[in-house]
Design a protein around this motif. Structure first.
Motif, PDB file in Angstrom:
ATOM      1  N   THR A 121       0.823  -1.212   0.000  1.00  0.00           N
ATOM      2  CA  THR A 121       0.000   0.000   0.000  1.00  0.00           C
ATOM      3  C   THR A 121       0.858   1.264   0.000  1.00  0.00           C
ATOM      4  O   THR A 121       0.330   2.374   0.002  1.00  0.00           O
ATOM      5  CB  THR A 121      -0.939   0.045   1.219  1.00  0.00           C
ATOM      6  OG1 THR A 121      -0.161   0.125   2.416  1.00  0.00           O
ATOM      7  CG2 THR A 121      -1.838  -1.178   1.262  1.00  0.00           C
ATOM      8  N   GLY A 122       2.151   1.075   0.016  1.00  0.00           N
ATOM      9  CA  GLY A 122       3.088   2.186   0.048  1.00  0.00           C
ATOM     10  C   GLY A 122       4.427   1.711   0.542  1.00  0.00           C
ATOM     11  O   GLY A 122       4.747   0.512   0.453  1.00  0.00           O
ATOM     12  N   PHE A 123       5.193   2.639   1.080  1.00  0.00           N
ATOM     13  CA  PHE A 123       6.550   2.316   1.523  1.00  0.00           C
ATOM     14  C   PHE A 123       6.840   2.978   2.866  1.00  0.00           C
ATOM     15  O   PHE A 123       6.496   4.138   3.081  1.00  0.00           O
ATOM     16  CB  PHE A 123       7.577   2.789   0.489  1.00  0.00           C
ATOM     17  CG  PHE A 123       7.419   2.108  -0.839  1.00  0.00           C
ATOM     18  CD1 PHE A 123       8.000   0.872  -1.069  1.00  0.00           C
ATOM     19  CD2 PHE A 123       6.655   2.680  -1.844  1.00  0.00           C
ATOM     20  CE1 PHE A 123       7.834   0.231  -2.284  1.00  0.00           C
ATOM     21  CE2 PHE A 123       6.484   2.051  -3.063  1.00  0.00           C
ATOM     22  CZ  PHE A 123       7.076   0.818  -3.285  1.00  0.00           C
ATOM     23  N   ILE A 124       7.494   2.224   3.735  1.00  0.00           N
ATOM     24  CA  ILE A 124       7.989   2.741   5.006  1.00  0.00           C
ATOM     25  C   ILE A 124       9.502   2.849   4.865  1.00  0.00           C
ATOM     26  O   ILE A 124      10.168   1.875   4.498  1.00  0.00           O
ATOM     27  CB  ILE A 124       7.615   1.796   6.176  1.00  0.00           C
ATOM     28  CG1 ILE A 124       6.091   1.671   6.305  1.00  0.00           C
ATOM     29  CG2 ILE A 124       8.246   2.274   7.474  1.00  0.00           C
ATOM     30  CD1 ILE A 124       5.381   2.956   6.686  1.00  0.00           C
ATOM     31  N   VAL A 125      10.036   4.036   5.154  1.00  0.00           N
ATOM     32  CA  VAL A 125      11.464   4.285   4.989  1.00  0.00           C
ATOM     33  C   VAL A 125      12.057   4.763   6.305  1.00  0.00           C
ATOM     34  O   VAL A 125      11.345   5.299   7.155  1.00  0.00           O
ATOM     35  CB  VAL A 125      11.716   5.328   3.877  1.00  0.00           C
ATOM     36  CG1 VAL A 125      11.162   4.849   2.542  1.00  0.00           C
ATOM     37  CG2 VAL A 125      11.138   6.679   4.242  1.00  0.00           C
ATOM     38  N   PRO A 126      13.360   4.566   6.493  1.00  0.00           N
ATOM     39  CA  PRO A 126      13.986   5.058   7.718  1.00  0.00           C
ATOM     40  C   PRO A 126      13.949   6.582   7.772  1.00  0.00           C
ATOM     41  O   PRO A 126      14.069   7.254   6.744  1.00  0.00           O
ATOM     42  CB  PRO A 126      15.423   4.543   7.640  1.00  0.00           C
ATOM     43  CG  PRO A 126      15.612   4.008   6.280  1.00  0.00           C
ATOM     44  CD  PRO A 126      14.290   3.892   5.610  1.00  0.00           C
ATOM     45  N   HIS A 127      13.781   7.111   8.965  1.00  0.00           N
ATOM     46  CA  HIS A 127      13.743   8.563   9.129  1.00  0.00           C
ATOM     47  C   HIS A 127      15.146   9.144   8.958  1.00  0.00           C
ATOM     48  O   HIS A 127      16.140   8.515   9.299  1.00  0.00           O
ATOM     49  CB  HIS A 127      13.207   8.952  10.517  1.00  0.00           C
ATOM     50  CG  HIS A 127      13.265  10.421  10.720  1.00  0.00           C
ATOM     51  ND1 HIS A 127      14.316  11.020  11.361  1.00  0.00           N
ATOM     52  CD2 HIS A 127      12.448  11.411  10.306  1.00  0.00           C
ATOM     53  CE1 HIS A 127      14.126  12.325  11.345  1.00  0.00           C
ATOM     54  NE2 HIS A 127      12.994  12.582  10.719  1.00  0.00           N
ATOM     55  N   GLY A 128      15.201  10.345   8.417  1.00  0.00           N
ATOM     56  CA  GLY A 128      16.444  11.105   8.400  1.00  0.00           C
ATOM     57  C   GLY A 128      17.215  11.062   7.101  1.00  0.00           C
ATOM     58  O   GLY A 128      18.200  11.777   6.960  1.00  0.00           O
ATOM     59  N   ASP A 129      16.803  10.279   6.130  1.00  0.00           N
ATOM     60  CA  ASP A 129      17.554  10.113   4.889  1.00  0.00           C
ATOM     61  C   ASP A 129      16.708  10.597   3.712  1.00  0.00           C
ATOM     62  O   ASP A 129      15.798   9.889   3.277  1.00  0.00           O
ATOM     63  CB  ASP A 129      17.927   8.642   4.725  1.00  0.00           C
ATOM     64  CG  ASP A 129      18.768   8.365   3.497  1.00  0.00           C
ATOM     65  OD1 ASP A 129      18.988   9.288   2.671  1.00  0.00           O
ATOM     66  OD2 ASP A 129      19.208   7.216   3.331  1.00  0.00           O
ATOM     67  N   PRO A 130      17.001  11.796   3.184  1.00  0.00           N
ATOM     68  CA  PRO A 130      16.203  12.316   2.071  1.00  0.00           C
ATOM     69  C   PRO A 130      16.184  11.376   0.858  1.00  0.00           C
ATOM     70  O   PRO A 130      15.149  11.245   0.205  1.00  0.00           O
ATOM     71  CB  PRO A 130      16.876  13.646   1.721  1.00  0.00           C
ATOM     72  CG  PRO A 130      17.638  14.036   2.936  1.00  0.00           C
ATOM     73  CD  PRO A 130      18.028  12.749   3.610  1.00  0.00           C
ATOM     74  N   ALA A 131      17.304  10.731   0.572  1.00  0.00           N
ATOM     75  CA  ALA A 131      17.360   9.820  -0.581  1.00  0.00           C
ATOM     76  C   ALA A 131      16.445   8.613  -0.370  1.00  0.00           C
ATOM     77  O   ALA A 131      15.796   8.143  -1.314  1.00  0.00           O
ATOM     78  CB  ALA A 131      18.794   9.368  -0.834  1.00  0.00           C
ATOM     79  N   ALA A 132      16.384   8.119   0.869  1.00  0.00           N
ATOM     80  CA  ALA A 132      15.509   6.979   1.163  1.00  0.00           C
ATOM     81  C   ALA A 132      14.041   7.377   1.025  1.00  0.00           C
ATOM     82  O   ALA A 132      13.220   6.568   0.585  1.00  0.00           O
ATOM     83  CB  ALA A 132      15.778   6.446   2.568  1.00  0.00           C
ATOM     84  N   LEU A 133      13.699   8.606   1.380  1.00  0.00           N
ATOM     85  CA  LEU A 133      12.332   9.089   1.219  1.00  0.00           C
ATOM     86  C   LEU A 133      12.026   9.341  -0.261  1.00  0.00           C
ATOM     87  O   LEU A 133      10.934   9.035  -0.740  1.00  0.00           O
ATOM     88  CB  LEU A 133      12.128  10.360   2.044  1.00  0.00           C
ATOM     89  CG  LEU A 133      10.712  10.926   2.116  1.00  0.00           C
ATOM     90  CD1 LEU A 133       9.751   9.937   2.791  1.00  0.00           C
ATOM     91  CD2 LEU A 133      10.711  12.252   2.876  1.00  0.00           C
TER      92      LEU A 133
END
Length: 175
Positions: A121-133
């Motif tokens: 339904t989407g993606f959960i990414v680690p906080h703090g990393d603009p590239a990961a978001l």
């Protein structure tokens, strides 16, 4: 008019980490020429966020609701809903995105992973990393089929698990 809108709904406060969203927007903007970004909400960080967008060279592609318009109207225009919070309880914004049929890209704060089924339904990414978001946002904007499928699954999951009747029933069963 034909731009694809990536939105972030929430009070413009430190805990929501909108600077992370704006930094991710800069990365997305490099890869998706018709992507624009909106921060829906008001708060004490408004001016700083506008300055950051300008400093990053995307001031013309980042918009602020400044309390104007209805959240429902913004949701109806978005292609992807985002949440970049440092900490979170159980986010109303995430549920609003899902109910609107939007795929969600959110940080791994609070109850986000309970609401969003990663990769479904989407993606959960680690906080703090603009590239990961930015990476899943780019992927969703470049793949209309995936974006549509995830959005449909998000709406179904929201109705099945978080619709008020279902929640009341779960509470009644628990007690």
């Amino acid at each position: 008019e034909n731009a694809r809108l990536v939105g972030c709904i929430g009070n413009l406060r430190l805990v929501k980490d909108h600077p992370l969203f704006v930094r991710a927007a800069q990365i997305v903007a490099r890869h998706v020429s018709d992507a624009v970004f909106v921060l829906v909400g008001t708060g004490p960080m408004r001016d700083d966020l506008g300055k950051l967008a300008t400093e990053l060279g995307i001031g013309g592609r980042v918009f602020f609701s400044d309390g104007r318009g209805s959240v429902q109207d913004y949701l109806g225009r978005m292609a992807v809903g985002c949440l970049s919070s440092k900490t979170e309880g159980f986010s109303n914004a995430v549920l609003e995105y899902m109910a609107a049929g939007l795929p969600v890209v959110a940080t791994d704060a609070g109850g986000n992973a309970e609401a969003v089924e990663h990769g479904v339904t989407g993606f959960i990414v680690p906080h703090g990393d603009p590239a990961a978001l930015a990476a899943p946002i780019i992927g969703l904007l470049k793949d209309e089929t995936m974006r549509g499928t995830m959005g449909q699954r998000a709406r179904e999951r929201c109705r099945r698990l978080f619709e008020i009747g279902a929640v009341v029933k779960k509470h009644e069963d628990y007690y």
